[in-house]
Design a protein around this motif. Structure first.
Motif, short mmCIF file in Angstrom:
data_model
loop_
_atom_site.label_atom_id
_atom_site.label_comp_id
_atom_site.label_asym_id
_atom_site.label_seq_id
_atom_site.Cartn_x
_atom_site.Cartn_y
_atom_site.Cartn_z
N LEU A 50 0.83 -1.20 0.00
CA LEU A 50 0.00 0.00 0.00
C LEU A 50 0.87 1.26 0.00
CD1 LEU A 50 -2.72 1.48 0.26
CD2 LEU A 50 -2.55 1.17 2.74
N LEU A 51 1.86 1.30 0.87
CA LEU A 51 2.72 2.48 0.95
C LEU A 51 3.54 2.67 -0.34
CD1 LEU A 51 4.00 2.15 4.64
CD2 LEU A 51 2.22 3.68 3.77
N ASP A 52 3.89 1.57 -0.98
CA ASP A 52 4.65 1.65 -2.23
C ASP A 52 3.81 2.19 -3.38
OD1 ASP A 52 7.16 0.92 -1.42
OD2 ASP A 52 6.90 -1.22 -1.80
N HIS A 53 2.48 1.84 -3.40
CA HIS A 53 1.67 2.12 -4.59
C HIS A 53 0.52 3.09 -4.36
CE1 HIS A 53 3.70 -1.76 -5.44
NE2 HIS A 53 3.79 -1.24 -6.68
N LYS A 54 0.39 3.64 -3.20
CA LYS A 54 -0.69 4.59 -2.92
C LYS A 54 -0.61 5.81 -3.84
CE LYS A 54 -4.04 6.43 -0.23
NZ LYS A 54 -4.16 7.79 -0.69
N ALA A 55 0.60 6.28 -4.13
CA ALA A 55 0.74 7.45 -5.00
C ALA A 55 0.15 7.19 -6.37
CB ALA A 55 2.22 7.84 -5.11
N ALA A 56 0.40 5.98 -6.90
CA ALA A 56 -0.17 5.64 -8.21
C ALA A 56 -1.69 5.57 -8.14
CB ALA A 56 0.41 4.31 -8.69
N TRP A 57 -2.21 5.04 -7.03
CA TRP A 57 -3.66 4.97 -6.84
C TRP A 57 -4.25 6.37 -6.77
CZ3 TRP A 57 -7.43 6.42 -3.41
CH2 TRP A 57 -8.65 5.73 -3.43
N ASP A 58 -3.56 7.26 -6.05
CA ASP A 58 -4.03 8.64 -5.90
C ASP A 58 -4.12 9.35 -7.25
OD1 ASP A 58 -4.13 8.28 -3.18
OD2 ASP A 58 -2.27 9.38 -2.75
N ALA A 59 -3.21 8.99 -8.14
CA ALA A 59 -3.16 9.67 -9.44
C ALA A 59 -4.42 9.48 -10.27
CB ALA A 59 -1.92 9.22 -10.22
N HIS A 61 -7.57 8.81 -8.83
CA HIS A 61 -8.76 8.94 -8.01
C HIS A 61 -8.98 10.41 -7.63
CE1 HIS A 61 -8.21 4.59 -7.70
NE2 HIS A 61 -9.49 4.52 -7.30
N SER A 62 -10.15 10.68 -7.16
CA SER A 62 -10.54 12.06 -6.85
C SER A 62 -9.90 12.52 -5.56
CB SER A 62 -12.07 12.15 -6.72
OG SER A 62 -12.50 11.40 -5.58
N ASP A 63 -9.86 13.86 -5.40
CA ASP A 63 -9.31 14.43 -4.17
C ASP A 63 -10.07 13.95 -2.94
OD1 ASP A 63 -7.48 15.79 -5.68
OD2 ASP A 63 -8.50 17.73 -5.58
N GLN A 64 -11.39 13.76 -3.12
CA GLN A 64 -12.22 13.30 -2.00
C GLN A 64 -11.82 11.89 -1.58
OE1 GLN A 64 -16.42 13.44 -2.79
NE2 GLN A 64 -16.99 12.81 -0.72
N ASP A 65 -11.61 11.02 -2.56
CA ASP A 65 -11.18 9.64 -2.26
C ASP A 65 -9.78 9.63 -1.63
OD1 ASP A 65 -13.52 8.53 -3.17
OD2 ASP A 65 -12.75 8.10 -5.19
N ILE A 66 -8.92 10.48 -2.15
CA ILE A 66 -7.55 10.54 -1.63
C ILE A 66 -7.56 10.98 -0.17
CG2 ILE A 66 -5.33 11.75 -1.80
CD1 ILE A 66 -5.90 11.99 -4.85
N ALA A 67 -8.36 12.01 0.13
CA ALA A 67 -8.41 12.52 1.50
C ALA A 67 -9.02 11.49 2.44
CB ALA A 67 -9.22 13.82 1.54
N ARG A 68 -10.11 10.83 1.98
CA ARG A 68 -10.78 9.85 2.82
C ARG A 68 -9.87 8.67 3.13
NH1 ARG A 68 -12.99 5.42 1.29
NH2 ARG A 68 -13.04 6.06 -0.91
N THR A 69 -9.23 8.12 2.11
CA THR A 69 -8.36 6.96 2.33
C THR A 69 -7.12 7.32 3.14
OG1 THR A 69 -7.33 7.36 0.16
CG2 THR A 69 -9.16 5.75 0.26
N SER A 70 -6.61 8.51 2.92
CA SER A 70 -5.43 8.94 3.68
C SER A 70 -5.75 9.05 5.16
CB SER A 70 -4.93 10.28 3.15
OG SER A 70 -4.47 10.16 1.81
N ALA A 71 -6.93 9.57 5.47
CA ALA A 71 -7.34 9.66 6.87
C ALA A 71 -7.45 8.29 7.50
CB ALA A 71 -8.66 10.42 6.96
N LYS A 72 -8.02 7.33 6.72
CA LYS A 72 -8.13 5.96 7.22
C LYS A 72 -6.74 5.38 7.50
CE LYS A 72 -12.67 5.13 6.73
NZ LYS A 72 -13.54 4.62 7.81
N ILE A 73 -5.82 5.63 6.59
CA ILE A 73 -4.45 5.10 6.76
C ILE A 73 -3.82 5.70 8.02
CG2 ILE A 73 -2.12 5.10 5.78
CD1 ILE A 73 -3.46 4.97 3.01
N ILE A 105 1.36 12.34 -0.46
CA ILE A 105 0.24 12.97 0.21
C ILE A 105 0.27 12.73 1.71
CG2 ILE A 105 -1.30 10.99 -0.12
CD1 ILE A 105 -2.27 14.73 -0.24
N LEU A 106 0.72 11.53 2.10
CA LEU A 106 0.84 11.23 3.53
C LEU A 106 2.01 11.97 4.15
CD1 LEU A 106 0.11 7.37 3.63
CD2 LEU A 106 -1.48 9.26 3.95
N LEU A 107 3.10 12.07 3.40
CA LEU A 107 4.27 12.78 3.90
C LEU A 107 3.95 14.27 4.09
CD1 LEU A 107 7.24 12.36 4.64
CD2 LEU A 107 7.85 12.93 2.28
#
Length: 591
Positions: A50-59, A61-73, A105-107
Motif C-alpha cells: 500500500l505504501l509503495d503504490h498509494k501514490a499511483a492509486w491517488d493519481a 482517483h478524486s481528491d475526496q477519495d484521496i483525503a478519505r483513504t489517507s485519513a483511514k491510513i 500525500i501522507l508525507l
C-alpha cells in the motif's frame, strides 16, 4: 520488501493473516478493508504494498477519495505501534533520498499524527518532521538531550540507514555548540569531539574557542581536555589544524609556550628533502631530535624562546616558513641552527649540531638579554663569544648529565608532570625529582668519558678560534673539567673526581670551587648555628680562598661587626660578582 521491513518491529505483528498470503491484495482491496474496519486482515506485506503504490492509486482517483483513504491510513497507523514504526521508518528513508517509500500525500500531512502518537513513536515522528523541514539543528538538540552520539541516536530510533539525515545532523553540531548550555552539556560536547570525524571536530573546537571562550573557562574538566588534546606539545593533537584566533584563545585558557616552534624546526630539518640538501646523516638527525625531546620536559619552565638558523638552512626552508615570525636568520651563511631559551634566572643557548655542539648558560642580565633575545642581526659567533656562566656537552648520555647539571647548578627542574624522559631507553628514562635520571652503567660511563675527551678538545679549540683568551678562555676550559669530574664521581673514582674539580676551580669555574668547598661551607654553617662566629668565619675564609663564590657571599653578608669587616665583606662580594655569582651581582646592581 521483507528485507526493508526487517528489524523495525517493536513487538510481534498482530495481523490475523499470514504474511505469505497469496495472491497479494491490490491497493483497492486493502483500502476496502480499511473502510470496513477490518484492519486486522491487512498483513505487513499488504501495508508495504500500500505504501509503495498509494501514490499511483491517488493519481487516478478524486481528491475526496484521496483525503478519505489517507485519513483511514493515518488512523490505522496511529492505532498500532509497530505500524507507526514501519510508516515513519519509510517516511524517513524517503526524506533521506532512498526512493519514494512513503506516499507524498501522507508525507505532506504527516504532522496530523502528532496528537495521535505517544512515547518513542512521538519522538520518532518529531525526528521525521524536523528532517522533512530540514531543521537538523533541532535534531542535533535532541541528540544532545539524549546524551548520545549522532550515530547512537539514529540507531536508537532504528534509522541507521538514513545516512544523509545523520550527516546533516552532524554538520549542524558546530551551530549547536554556539548556543548549548555548557554548564550542563560540556561532557556531551567533549564526547562529540571524540566521536565525530576530524574536520567536524576542528569546526566544533573553533566555535568553543572563538565564540564560547568565557563559558569554556568556567568548566575545569574542559580545560584539562584542551590541555591534553589541543596543546602543541602533542603531535597528534588539534593545535596545528586550528586557526590563529583559536590559538590566541587557547593561550588564555591553558599554559602554552612557543616550544612547539622548536618542534616544527626539528621536523623540518628531518624532512628528507631538507636533510639531504644540508647533508645531515641519520646520526645527525637523531641528535637533533634528541635536543627537542630533552627540552620538552622543561616546557613549562621556559618563559620564551628564540629560534635562529644560518643562511644555508634558511634558503632551503619552504617560503611560508621563511616568512614566519617565529623564525630568525643568523647573519652567518653556514653553521648550526640554535635555540635560545629564557628561564627565570638564566638564558640557555642550545646549538643543535656542528662539531662539539654545546649548551651554554648565561646569567639573565640586561647585556645578555639584549644580545641573546633582541640583537638584530643575530650572530652565533657573537653568542659564543659572550661570557657564559656554564657549558655542557652533547656526548653520549648527555641527557642524564645535563638534567643533573641544570638541577644542581641552576635549580632548573623538569615540568611537574614529568615522570619519564621521552627519547631515552626504558631503563634510563624514569625520572625522580629527588634523584634525577638513573645513572648509566659502567660501560656507558667509560664511553662517555672517551667522548668527553674528544668533545672537550674540540670545544677548547673552537673557543681559541673565537679569540677568547686569558681568564675567559681558562674559565671555558675549566667548565669542561667539571663535566669530566661528574663522570669520575659516578664511577667511584674519588681521586680523579677531585683532580678534575680542582683543575676546574683553578681555571675559574665557580661551581667546581663551590663543590670542592661544600664540606667547609657546611661545617661553617654548623658553627654559625652554635654562635661560634670566629670559627665560622675562619672556615668561610678558607673556602673563599680556594675560590668558592658561595663562601665569598656568605662572608660578605656576615661581615657587619666592624668597619674593617665591612670593607673586607665588600671585597669578597665584588670578587664573587666577578666570578658570576648571581646574588652578588644583584646586590651590587651589576645586572
Amino acid at each position: 520488501m521483507q528485507r526493508l521491513a526487517k528489524g523495525i518491529e517493536e513487538k510481534p505483528w498482530k495481523a490475523g493473516l499470514d504474511i505469505s498470503t497469496f495472491p497479494p491484495k491490490t491497493v483497492s482491496e486493502i483500502l476496502l478493508l480499511l473502510d470496513s474496519g477490518q484492519d486486522e486482515l491487512i498483513s505487513i506485506l499488504d501495508w508495504v504494498h500500500l505504501l509503495d503504490h498509494k501514490a499511483a492509486w491517488d493519481a487516478v482517483h478524486s481528491d475526496q477519495d484521496i483525503a478519505r483513504t489517507s485519513a483511514k491510513i493515518f488512523r490505522a497507523i496511529a492505532k498500532d505501534n509497530s505500524l507507526t514504526q514501519l510508516a515513519l521508518f519509510r517516511a524517513a528513508l524517503t526524506i533521506d533520498g532512498s526512493g519514494t517509500l512513503f506516499p507524498p500525500i501522507l508525507l505532506e500531512h504527516l504532522h496530523l499524527l502528532s496528537d495521535s502518537v505517544l512515547g518513542r513513536q512521538k519522538e520518532l515522528l518529531d525526528i521525521v518532521l524536523h528532517s522533512k523541514h530540514e531543521d537538523f539543528l533541532a535534531i542535533a538538540g535532541l541528540v544532545a538531550t539524549a546524551d548520545l552520539s549522532v550515530e547512537e541516536f539514529f540507531s536508537r530510533y532504528r534509522l541507521p540507514r538514513c545516512t544523509r539525515l545523520k550527516q546533516e545532523t552532524m554538520n549542524s553540531l558546530p551551530r549547536l555548540f554556539e548556543e548549548l548550555d555548557l554548564s550542563s552539556r560540556a561532557g556531551w560536547c567533549l564526547y562529540m569531539l571524540k566521536e565525530t570525524d576530524r574536520s567536524l571536530s576542528v569546526a566544533m573546537l573553533e566555535v568553543l574557542l572563538s565564540k564560547r571562550q568565557g563559558d569554556v573557562q568556567k568548566v575545569p574538566y574542559v580545560l584539562e581536555w584542551l590541555d591534553e588534546n589541543c596543546h602543541p606539545r602533542h603531535d597528534e593533537g588539534y593545535w596545528f589544524e586550528l586557526s590563529e584566533s583559536s590559538h590566541s584563545a587557547l593561550r588564555e585558557l591553558i599554559t602554552i609556550s612557543d616550544f612547539h616552534y622548536f618542534r616544527k624546526l626539528v621536523d623540518l630539518l628531518r624532512d628528507s628533502t631538507i636533510s639531504n640538501a644540508l647533508r645531515l646523516d641519520e646520526h645527525g638527525l637523531k641528535q637533533i631530535k634528541s635536543r627537542s625531546l630533552f627540552w620538552a620536559h622543561y616546557e613549562s619552565r621556559i618563559l620564551s624562546l628564540r629560534i635562529l638558523v644560518p643562511g644555508d638552512t634558511y634558503q632551503k626552508l619552504p617560503m611560508f616558513i621563511q616568512t614566519a615570525d617565529w623564525l630568525e636568520r643568523f647573519e652567518e651563511q653556514g653553521g648550526s641552527e640554535a635555540v635560545v631559551f629564557e628561564f627565570e634566572h638564566v638564558l640557555i643557548l642550545e646549538v643543535l649540531r656542528d662539531v662539539a655542539s654545546e649548551i651554554r648558560v648565561f646569567l639573565k642580565n640586561t647585556r645578555n638579554v639584549n644580545l641573546l633575545l633582541r640583537s638584530n642581526p643575530a650572530s652565533l659567533e657573537r653568542f659564543r663569544n659572550a661570557h657564559q656562566d656554564g657549558v655542557h656537552d652533547h656526548a653520549v648520555c648527555w641527557q642524564w648529565a645535563c638534567e643533573q647539571w641544570l638541577r644542581t647548578n641552576y635549580k632548573i627542574l623538569p615540568d611537574d608532570r614529568v615522570t619519564r624522559f621521552r627519547g631515552l631507553p626504558p631503563a634510563a628514562s624514569s625520572y625522580s625529582r629527588l634523584h634525577g635520571l638513573p645513572a648509566p652503567d659502567g660501560d656507558m660511563l667509560d664511553r662517555r668519558s672517551d667522548e668527553l675527551e674528544y668533545w672537550s678538545a674540540s670545544f677548547y679549540a673552537r673557543e681559541q678560534s673565537l679569540g677568547k683568551h686569558g681568564a675567559e678562555l681558562d674559565r671555558a676550559h675549566g667548565q669542561t673539567f667539571s663535566l669530566k669530574g661528574i663522570n669520575h664521581r659516578e664511577r667511584g673514582r674519588k681521586d680523579e673526581y677531585k683532580r678534575c674539580l680542582s683543575k676546574a676551580s683553578e681555571l675559574g669555574d665557580r661551581y667546581a670551587a663551590d663543590e670542592l668547598c661544600q664540606p667547609l661551607i657546611e661545617e661553617a654553617k654548623a658553627f654559625g648555628r652554635r654562635r661560634n662566629i670566629a670559627k665560622m668565619r675562619a672556615l668561610l675564609e678558607k673556602a673563599a680562598g680556594q675560590g668558592s663564590a658561595e663562601a665569598m657571599v656568605a662572608l660578605a653578608l656576615a661581615s657587619s661587626q666592624t668597619e674593617y669587616d665591612r670593607r673586607q665583606g665588600d671585597e669578597w662580594l665584588k670578587k664573587a660578582a666577578r666570578l658570576g655569582h648571581p646574588k652578588a651581582r644583584r646586590i651590587l646592581r651589576m645586572d
